[in-house]
Design a protein around this motif. Sequence first.
Motif, short mmCIF file in Angstrom:
data_model
loop_
_atom_site.label_atom_id
_atom_site.label_comp_id
_atom_site.label_asym_id
_atom_site.label_seq_id
_atom_site.Cartn_x
_atom_site.Cartn_y
_atom_site.Cartn_z
N ALA A 23 0.82 -1.21 0.00
CA ALA A 23 0.00 0.00 0.00
C ALA A 23 0.85 1.26 0.00
O ALA A 23 0.44 2.29 -0.56
CB ALA A 23 -0.93 -0.01 1.22
N ASP A 24 2.04 1.21 0.60
CA ASP A 24 2.88 2.41 0.66
C ASP A 24 3.67 2.63 -0.62
O ASP A 24 4.27 3.70 -0.81
CB ASP A 24 3.82 2.34 1.86
N ALA A 25 3.69 1.64 -1.52
CA ALA A 25 4.39 1.79 -2.80
C ALA A 25 3.63 1.02 -3.87
O ALA A 25 4.12 0.02 -4.42
CB ALA A 25 5.82 1.29 -2.68
N ARG A 29 6.46 -2.73 -8.26
CA ARG A 29 6.30 -4.18 -8.25
C ARG A 29 7.62 -4.85 -7.89
O ARG A 29 8.67 -4.47 -8.39
CB ARG A 29 5.79 -4.68 -9.61
N ARG A 30 7.52 -5.86 -7.02
CA ARG A 30 8.70 -6.54 -6.51
C ARG A 30 8.52 -8.05 -6.59
O ARG A 30 7.41 -8.55 -6.47
CB ARG A 30 8.95 -6.14 -5.05
N ILE A 31 9.63 -8.75 -6.78
CA ILE A 31 9.59 -10.22 -6.76
C ILE A 31 9.56 -10.67 -5.31
O ILE A 31 10.35 -10.22 -4.47
CB ILE A 31 10.82 -10.81 -7.47
N GLY A 32 8.63 -11.56 -5.01
CA GLY A 32 8.51 -12.10 -3.67
C GLY A 32 8.51 -13.61 -3.69
O GLY A 32 8.25 -14.25 -4.71
N ALA A 97 -1.23 -10.81 4.01
CA ALA A 97 -2.49 -10.04 4.01
C ALA A 97 -2.29 -8.58 3.64
O ALA A 97 -3.25 -7.89 3.30
CB ALA A 97 -3.14 -10.14 5.39
N ASP A 98 -1.04 -8.09 3.69
CA ASP A 98 -0.77 -6.68 3.43
C ASP A 98 -0.28 -6.40 2.02
O ASP A 98 0.09 -5.26 1.71
CB ASP A 98 0.27 -6.15 4.43
N VAL A 99 -0.25 -7.41 1.15
CA VAL A 99 0.28 -7.20 -0.19
C VAL A 99 -0.82 -7.42 -1.23
O VAL A 99 -1.82 -8.08 -0.98
CB VAL A 99 1.47 -8.13 -0.50
N THR A 100 -0.60 -6.83 -2.39
CA THR A 100 -1.42 -7.10 -3.57
C THR A 100 -0.57 -7.92 -4.54
O THR A 100 0.57 -7.55 -4.85
CB THR A 100 -1.85 -5.79 -4.25
#
Length: 395
Positions: A23-25, A29-32, A97-100
């Motif tokens: 939500a803050d960025a 997009r980042r690899i997880g 739960a905090d990521v898209t």
Amino acid sequence: MPADTPADLYGPDNLPYGVFTTADAPERRRIGVRLGDTVLDLGAAAAALGSPHAELLSAPTLNPLLAAGRAVWTAVRTELRTWLREGRAELTAVPLADVTLHLPFEVADYVDFYASEHHATNVGKMFRPDSEPLTPNWKHLPIGYHGRAGTVVVSGTPVVRPQGQRRTPDGPVFGPSQRLDIEAEVGFVVGAPSRLGEPVPQSAFRDHVFGVCLVNDWSARDVQAWEYVPLGPFLGKSFATSVSAWITPLEALDAARVAPPERTHPLLDYLKDDADDPAGFDVRITVTLNGQVISEPPFSAMYWTAAQQLAHMTVNGASLRTGDLFASGTVSGPEKHQRGCLLELTWSGENPLELPDGTRSFLEDGDEVVLTAWAPGPDGGRVGLGEVAGRVVKS
């Protein structure tokens, strides 16, 4: 037996890859990598811990990692597991739960096969009751069609009911599909490309295929039935294909490798099985409709393996591209509760499913379909495949 927890299904023996934002960025997009109920920021971990692959893992999509090839895939996975053993990678963990989650790779080409003998036999019995259920070529080659890469969507994307032509006793009409269906499938993601004109043998499968995901190949059966003769699926399939947000690396499924079903017809050399290198996978799928389990298809029952599909797909010299996706086709087993689509489960609508919220022959607006799966892991554990969810919305 108690249900598996995320820690059981998404532990250090799994480590599937995805792409996420927070939500803050929201634009970054980042690899997880999924670990239990958390997502490890792989790029941040690699940079902080001095990995030689830090730049590769800081990309906004998996494609650069896919293109890097098997040696790099193995090295990155080894690094990650080392960091986890040493308790260092968790410093970059974000609650799931905090990521898209986003489509984890840019899809180059999409091919869908028809690899289940049970599915093909059931469909043949429904639509060719006076003929042999399987077509003469079915036991000799993996049948497939080239799909639409641009409409592959990530799990959770709403599926708009497709419109198109369908046949009626008074002639063709246009409107929303009345026989919207699902197809529970397993997909394979290509990493390393190949050269045009050079077939890829089964023995090179692990050099080119990065990982595995679940696939729901949504199908408008009435549109498909009217259009598919003589050239096959087109608009009845191309409106949406849902895939998991997580790609499980092939190495995580080593303990799930099994021999395919016994062959009933001799195979040409390029499709022959290697008895010393079993190419099937023991993946157990569960399909729910509005929270109710309606099917449990076994992927181990598939007649044609992914290695054979890859070999057949390139035997004419067609080249692979990074980000190619090829799917198994509907996964169905020999039992009624193992059929992987509503067409089979309801026998083309003749035997509707009885559900808590009413009967279903095909999907209604508002219905939500979720595919989940697991496979045997090392030491008696289980490896989870990321779910594929989709809700039908009115067109």
